[in-house]
Scaffold this active site. Structure first.
Site, mmCIF file in Angstrom:
data_model
loop_
_atom_site.group_PDB
_atom_site.id
_atom_site.type_symbol
_atom_site.label_atom_id
_atom_site.label_comp_id
_atom_site.label_asym_id
_atom_site.label_seq_id
_atom_site.Cartn_x
_atom_site.Cartn_y
_atom_site.Cartn_z
ATOM 1 N N ASN A 9 91.452 4.855 -57.760
ATOM 2 C CA ASN A 9 90.332 5.138 -58.707
ATOM 3 C C ASN A 9 90.717 4.337 -59.984
ATOM 4 O O ASN A 9 91.536 4.469 -60.822
ATOM 5 C CB ASN A 9 90.423 6.588 -59.148
ATOM 6 N N GLU A 36 85.265 5.051 -58.741
ATOM 7 C CA GLU A 36 84.680 4.947 -59.921
ATOM 8 C C GLU A 36 84.650 3.625 -60.771
ATOM 9 O O GLU A 36 85.171 3.394 -61.798
ATOM 10 C CB GLU A 36 85.470 5.845 -60.837
ATOM 11 N N TYR A 107 84.757 8.682 -52.716
ATOM 12 C CA TYR A 107 84.844 9.257 -53.948
ATOM 13 C C TYR A 107 84.042 10.615 -54.065
ATOM 14 O O TYR A 107 83.029 10.861 -54.324
ATOM 15 C CB TYR A 107 84.294 8.405 -55.235
ATOM 16 N N ASP A 150 89.526 8.772 -53.545
ATOM 17 C CA ASP A 150 89.673 9.684 -54.627
ATOM 18 C C ASP A 150 89.086 11.031 -54.049
ATOM 19 O O ASP A 150 88.017 11.380 -54.262
ATOM 20 C CB ASP A 150 89.258 9.507 -55.861
ATOM 21 N N ASN A 152 89.706 14.147 -55.140
ATOM 22 C CA ASN A 152 89.583 15.060 -56.203
ATOM 23 C C ASN A 152 90.007 16.371 -55.859
ATOM 24 O O ASN A 152 89.883 17.405 -56.428
ATOM 25 C CB ASN A 152 88.161 15.201 -56.599
ATOM 26 N N ASP A 252 93.537 6.415 -65.171
ATOM 27 C CA ASP A 252 94.412 7.740 -65.131
ATOM 28 C C ASP A 252 94.904 8.021 -63.745
ATOM 29 O O ASP A 252 95.728 8.999 -63.493
ATOM 30 C CB ASP A 252 93.375 8.900 -65.636
ATOM 31 N N HIS A 253 94.360 7.095 -62.724
ATOM 32 C CA HIS A 253 95.030 7.232 -61.451
ATOM 33 C C HIS A 253 95.741 6.267 -61.247
ATOM 34 O O HIS A 253 95.821 4.906 -61.705
ATOM 35 C CB HIS A 253 93.930 7.388 -60.188
#
Length: 262
Positions: A9, A36, A107, A150, A152, A252-253
């Site tokens: 991501n 993303e 995603y 991702d 999530n 952040d991934h």
DNA sequence: ATGTCAGCTGAAAGCTGA
């Protein structure tokens, strides 16, 4: 043949074009699945990636949000894109390699802050999206397929820094874990990362809000590599490139890798 | 509730989403 696939991501591919180049140069996966990307396909910064040998590309994009792409040094043929839960979001694209292996790049919606679909529409959309993944897998019975992205959701107790403290936090609530488990079971998907690394805490995401992410290590494993049982035993060498979370202006991934000998 | 990012809008700082 043997190939290495990575999923990452990137949280804006235009802002982090340089980080993608760095990953391609230093780790040289054969296939890189991004989520993303946050741009329409026509604005995707392809030239530098092509110059590094990644001449094959399939993607779905939209302005500002979401967006998924597969960059590959191996020839690819696009085999479609789903709009699960009819959100009209660019959250999935699929491609087939010449050996017939199909790669699904997902995603999954983040789901907002409150884990209650009655007060938070986004949470309902997330559950509906994962339920649609389950229904598709049940109907399609995928073979020779890899599903990455991702998702999530951090399903296991050791996929989060504190199981107890995250039970009511979106990404680790029992209802999400249940939905993801049903989707996984419906396709017979094997969690390749956990096949290779069965024990211990494992994270692929650390919040930007945690000032000292590395020392605090309050991570979650939101990014996954799954495969159908017919090719799962060909997978090995899974790893999470934690150091990429510490690169300059990072996502952040962190990227998640697996290698398949097929 | 906090914390930090990114993109959009409309032309700066506030909003949404993560």
């Amino acid at each position: 043949m043997s190939f290495t696939i990575a999923t990452w991501n990137i949280n804006s591919v235009r802002l982090r074009e340089g980080l993608v180049q760095r990953l391609l140069k230093e780790e040289s996966p054969d296939i890189l699945c991004l989520q993303e990307c946050k741009c329409p396909v026509e604005k995707f910064p392809l030239d530098a990636f092509r110059a590094l040998g990644y001449g094959h590309f399939v993607a779905r994009g939209q302005k500002g949000y979401n967006g998924v792409a597969i960059l590959s040094r191996l020839p690819l043929r696009e085999v479609g894109a789903f709009d699960f839960a009819r959100l009209n979001h660019a959250r999935h694209v699929a491609a087939e390699l010449e050996n017939g292996v199909v790669i699904h790049n997902f995603y999954v919606p983040a789901g907002g802050d409150v884990p209650d679909r009655e007060v938070n529409e986004k949470f309902g959309q997330k559950l509906d999206y994962v339920a649609a993944m389950r229904d598709w897998a049940w109907k399609e019975r995928p073979r020779r397929s890899i599903l990455v992205g991702d998702l999530n959701i951090a399903p296991r107790e050791d996929d989060v820094w504190s199981h107890k403290q995250l039970l009511k936090v979106v990404s680790h609530t029992p209802v999400e874990v249940e939905h993801l488990g049903a989707a996984q079971e419906a396709g017979g998907w094997v969690d390749i990362t956990r096949q290779d690394i069965p024990e211990g805490q494992l994270y692929s995401w650390w919040s930007y809000r945690s000032p000292n992410w590395d020392a605090a290590d309050k991570g979650r494993r939101l990014d996954h590599v799954w495969a159908t049982p017919d090719i799962a035993s060909a997978a090995h060498s899974s790893r999470i490139l934690r150091e990429a979370r510490g690169w300059e202006k990072p996502s952040d991934h962190a990227p998640v890798f697996a290698t398949f000998d097929l």
